[in-house]
Design a protein around this motif. Sequence first.
Motif, PDB file in Angstrom:
ATOM      1  N   SER A   1      97.864  -7.469  50.866  1.00  0.00           N
ATOM      2  CA  SER A   1      97.769  -5.895  49.861  1.00  0.00           C
ATOM      3  C   SER A   1      97.808  -4.973  50.706  1.00  0.00           C
ATOM      4  O   SER A   1      97.956  -4.763  51.784  1.00  0.00           O
ATOM      5  CB  SER A   1      96.303  -6.338  49.442  1.00  0.00           C
ATOM      6  N   LYS A   2      97.629  -3.709  49.700  1.00  0.00           N
ATOM      7  CA  LYS A   2      97.947  -2.444  50.308  1.00  0.00           C
ATOM      8  C   LYS A   2      96.926  -2.215  51.149  1.00  0.00           C
ATOM      9  O   LYS A   2      97.189  -1.106  52.121  1.00  0.00           O
ATOM     10  CB  LYS A   2      97.922  -1.557  48.945  1.00  0.00           C
ATOM     11  N   GLN A   3      95.713  -2.653  51.094  1.00  0.00           N
ATOM     12  CA  GLN A   3      94.395  -2.499  51.904  1.00  0.00           C
ATOM     13  C   GLN A   3      94.702  -2.938  53.393  1.00  0.00           C
ATOM     14  O   GLN A   3      94.193  -2.360  54.255  1.00  0.00           O
ATOM     15  CB  GLN A   3      92.978  -2.885  51.267  1.00  0.00           C
ATOM     16  N   HIS A   4      95.478  -3.750  53.432  1.00  0.00           N
ATOM     17  CA  HIS A   4      95.794  -4.484  54.662  1.00  0.00           C
ATOM     18  C   HIS A   4      97.221  -3.936  55.495  1.00  0.00           C
ATOM     19  O   HIS A   4      97.403  -4.090  56.671  1.00  0.00           O
ATOM     20  CB  HIS A   4      96.007  -5.962  54.501  1.00  0.00           C
ATOM     21  N   GLU A   5      97.598  -2.879  54.696  1.00  0.00           N
ATOM     22  CA  GLU A   5      98.827  -2.356  55.414  1.00  0.00           C
ATOM     23  C   GLU A   5      98.444  -1.293  56.535  1.00  0.00           C
ATOM     24  O   GLU A   5      97.890  -0.120  56.249  1.00  0.00           O
ATOM     25  CB  GLU A   5      99.772  -1.461  54.532  1.00  0.00           C
ATOM     26  N   THR A   6      98.886  -1.372  57.748  1.00  0.00           N
ATOM     27  CA  THR A   6      98.681  -0.734  58.775  1.00  0.00           C
ATOM     28  C   THR A   6      99.987  -0.583  59.550  1.00  0.00           C
ATOM     29  O   THR A   6     101.022  -1.468  59.490  1.00  0.00           O
ATOM     30  CB  THR A   6      97.613  -1.184  59.865  1.00  0.00           C
ATOM     31  N   ARG A   7     100.086   0.281  60.616  1.00  0.00           N
ATOM     32  CA  ARG A   7     101.363   0.664  61.387  1.00  0.00           C
ATOM     33  C   ARG A   7     101.568  -0.727  62.314  1.00  0.00           C
ATOM     34  O   ARG A   7     102.395  -1.076  62.613  1.00  0.00           O
ATOM     35  CB  ARG A   7     101.257   1.957  62.129  1.00  0.00           C
ATOM     36  N   LEU A   8     100.455  -1.117  62.848  1.00  0.00           N
ATOM     37  CA  LEU A   8     100.520  -2.530  63.537  1.00  0.00           C
ATOM     38  C   LEU A   8     100.927  -3.520  62.958  1.00  0.00           C
ATOM     39  O   LEU A   8     101.895  -4.205  63.477  1.00  0.00           O
ATOM     40  CB  LEU A   8      99.177  -2.414  64.351  1.00  0.00           C
ATOM     41  N   ARG A   9     100.469  -3.858  61.688  1.00  0.00           N
ATOM     42  CA  ARG A   9     100.926  -5.136  60.988  1.00  0.00           C
ATOM     43  C   ARG A   9     102.204  -4.852  60.435  1.00  0.00           C
ATOM     44  O   ARG A   9     103.112  -5.722  60.629  1.00  0.00           O
ATOM     45  CB  ARG A   9      99.991  -5.155  59.629  1.00  0.00           C
ATOM     46  N   ARG A  10     102.655  -3.761  60.181  1.00  0.00           N
ATOM     47  CA  ARG A  10     104.061  -3.361  59.903  1.00  0.00           C
ATOM     48  C   ARG A  10     105.126  -3.659  60.968  1.00  0.00           C
ATOM     49  O   ARG A  10     105.899  -4.496  61.038  1.00  0.00           O
ATOM     50  CB  ARG A  10     104.508  -1.858  59.463  1.00  0.00           C
ATOM     51  N   PHE A  11     104.598  -3.314  62.317  1.00  0.00           N
ATOM     52  CA  PHE A  11     105.355  -3.436  63.544  1.00  0.00           C
ATOM     53  C   PHE A  11     105.315  -5.059  63.684  1.00  0.00           C
ATOM     54  O   PHE A  11     106.594  -5.512  64.144  1.00  0.00           O
ATOM     55  CB  PHE A  11     104.580  -2.800  64.664  1.00  0.00           C
ATOM     56  N   PHE A  12     104.413  -5.736  63.927  1.00  0.00           N
ATOM     57  CA  PHE A  12     104.411  -7.138  64.155  1.00  0.00           C
ATOM     58  C   PHE A  12     105.209  -7.828  62.846  1.00  0.00           C
ATOM     59  O   PHE A  12     105.865  -8.844  63.363  1.00  0.00           O
ATOM     60  CB  PHE A  12     103.120  -7.756  64.117  1.00  0.00           C
TER      61      PHE A  12
ATOM     62  N   PHE B   1     116.180 -10.164  57.392  1.00  0.00           N
ATOM     63  CA  PHE B   1     115.542  -9.406  56.345  1.00  0.00           C
ATOM     64  C   PHE B   1     114.611 -10.255  55.533  1.00  0.00           C
ATOM     65  O   PHE B   1     113.665 -10.102  55.122  1.00  0.00           O
ATOM     66  CB  PHE B   1     116.330  -8.703  55.408  1.00  0.00           C
ATOM     67  N   LEU B   2     115.126 -11.570  55.464  1.00  0.00           N
ATOM     68  CA  LEU B   2     114.407 -12.675  54.473  1.00  0.00           C
ATOM     69  C   LEU B   2     113.043 -12.979  55.293  1.00  0.00           C
ATOM     70  O   LEU B   2     111.932 -12.966  54.614  1.00  0.00           O
ATOM     71  CB  LEU B   2     115.250 -13.775  54.508  1.00  0.00           C
ATOM     72  N   ALA B   3     113.190 -12.976  56.455  1.00  0.00           N
ATOM     73  CA  ALA B   3     111.856 -13.414  57.356  1.00  0.00           C
ATOM     74  C   ALA B   3     111.081 -12.385  57.236  1.00  0.00           C
ATOM     75  O   ALA B   3     109.766 -12.534  57.292  1.00  0.00           O
ATOM     76  CB  ALA B   3     112.199 -13.920  58.601  1.00  0.00           C
ATOM     77  N   TYR B   4     111.443 -11.058  57.350  1.00  0.00           N
ATOM     78  CA  TYR B   4     110.569 -10.090  57.275  1.00  0.00           C
ATOM     79  C   TYR B   4     109.773  -9.774  55.972  1.00  0.00           C
ATOM     80  O   TYR B   4     108.430  -9.488  56.142  1.00  0.00           O
ATOM     81  CB  TYR B   4     111.364  -8.585  57.359  1.00  0.00           C
ATOM     82  N   GLU B   5     110.572 -10.167  54.691  1.00  0.00           N
ATOM     83  CA  GLU B   5     109.579 -10.070  53.637  1.00  0.00           C
ATOM     84  C   GLU B   5     108.436 -11.133  53.502  1.00  0.00           C
ATOM     85  O   GLU B   5     107.393 -11.103  53.114  1.00  0.00           O
ATOM     86  CB  GLU B   5     110.781 -10.478  52.506  1.00  0.00           C
ATOM     87  N   GLN B   6     108.864 -12.435  54.207  1.00  0.00           N
ATOM     88  CA  GLN B   6     107.803 -13.592  54.186  1.00  0.00           C
ATOM     89  C   GLN B   6     106.878 -13.322  54.993  1.00  0.00           C
ATOM     90  O   GLN B   6     105.517 -13.497  55.011  1.00  0.00           O
ATOM     91  CB  GLN B   6     108.842 -14.965  54.561  1.00  0.00           C
ATOM     92  N   ILE B   7     107.271 -12.607  56.252  1.00  0.00           N
ATOM     93  CA  ILE B   7     106.214 -12.749  57.284  1.00  0.00           C
ATOM     94  C   ILE B   7     105.205 -11.238  56.859  1.00  0.00           C
ATOM     95  O   ILE B   7     103.851 -11.374  56.999  1.00  0.00           O
ATOM     96  CB  ILE B   7     106.913 -11.996  58.508  1.00  0.00           C
ATOM     97  N   ARG B   8     105.796 -10.158  56.412  1.00  0.00           N
ATOM     98  CA  ARG B   8     105.203  -9.163  55.863  1.00  0.00           C
ATOM     99  C   ARG B   8     104.084  -9.491  54.746  1.00  0.00           C
ATOM    100  O   ARG B   8     103.068  -9.043  54.594  1.00  0.00           O
ATOM    101  CB  ARG B   8     106.156  -8.246  55.248  1.00  0.00           C
ATOM    102  N   ALA B   9     104.495 -10.525  53.681  1.00  0.00           N
ATOM    103  CA  ALA B   9     103.676 -10.923  52.722  1.00  0.00           C
ATOM    104  C   ALA B   9     102.349 -11.899  53.171  1.00  0.00           C
ATOM    105  O   ALA B   9     101.242 -11.532  52.584  1.00  0.00           O
ATOM    106  CB  ALA B   9     104.442 -12.036  51.624  1.00  0.00           C
ATOM    107  N   ILE B  10     102.616 -12.208  54.428  1.00  0.00           N
ATOM    108  CA  ILE B  10     101.322 -12.841  55.089  1.00  0.00           C
ATOM    109  C   ILE B  10     100.578 -12.031  56.065  1.00  0.00           C
ATOM    110  O   ILE B  10      99.324 -12.009  55.647  1.00  0.00           O
ATOM    111  CB  ILE B  10     102.128 -14.213  56.155  1.00  0.00           C
ATOM    112  N   LEU B  11     101.124 -11.266  56.487  1.00  0.00           N
ATOM    113  CA  LEU B  11     100.289 -10.264  57.398  1.00  0.00           C
ATOM    114  C   LEU B  11      99.717  -8.920  56.341  1.00  0.00           C
ATOM    115  O   LEU B  11      98.757  -8.539  56.928  1.00  0.00           O
ATOM    116  CB  LEU B  11     101.177  -9.567  58.543  1.00  0.00           C
ATOM    117  N   ILE B  12     100.375  -8.802  55.588  1.00  0.00           N
ATOM    118  CA  ILE B  12      99.921  -7.577  54.817  1.00  0.00           C
ATOM    119  C   ILE B  12      99.809  -8.299  53.265  1.00  0.00           C
ATOM    120  O   ILE B  12     100.901  -7.796  52.446  1.00  0.00           O
ATOM    121  CB  ILE B  12     101.035  -6.444  54.701  1.00  0.00           C
TER     122      ILE B  12
END
Length: 220
Positions: free
Chosen positions: A83-94, A70-81
């Motif tokens: 902002s809200k404009q970058h949020e996609t299903r594919l980025r969430r998946f990765f 869960f810690l890694a998810y928050e950190q990686i999510r902040a890099i891949l997403i």
Amino acid sequence: MHQAKTIVGPLDRVKILFQASNPQFAKYTGSWFGVVTAMRDINRQAGVRGLFRGHSATLLRIFPYAAIKFLAYEQIRAILIPSKQHETRLRRFFSGAFAGVTSVFVTYPLEVVRVRLAFETKEVGRSSLRSICTQIYYEQPPRIVHSSSAVAIAAVPPVPRSGLINFYRGFSSTLAGMLPYAGMSFLTHDTAGDWLRLPALAPYTTTANPKNADAPPILR
């Protein structure tokens, strides 16, 4: 989570014995009641402790595994997403997939130890957690000797060496399964959160964020 792992501990050990085709328990694999019979035999031969063989490594693994994931998810999510404009299903998946890989990489040695402990069925001189770790560290694959007549496998006594790689046997297979599993897990989690925040459901499923009024509402 550790309570659930404790409850299913005996079933988990029998599963490992069946999957690895332990010679002592292979006879039970073709029966509908093989699991129950195997558990009964383990209890008769080794007592209740035998049913939880390898469970100590499971408990040691589960806490850092969940925390790192869960810690890694928050950190990686902040890099891949970012902002809200970058949020996609594919980025969430990765984001979820990479978080799962990170947690598995850190805790996989304990998984190897757990399986080795659970597979062991000898009654005399049973290995401890420490002795299993030492054994895995110093293990070497057999040396293949090529001859003109056939290929012979010669047993080579283990010699001291840096064997941390031994704790990652089978990691590639685990990695292949973890990528889609963790990715879909976090994707489903985030998508369900979006649905619960829909205007029709929000009054019943969310509450205002007390720290930031502009932030998305918090799920109850």
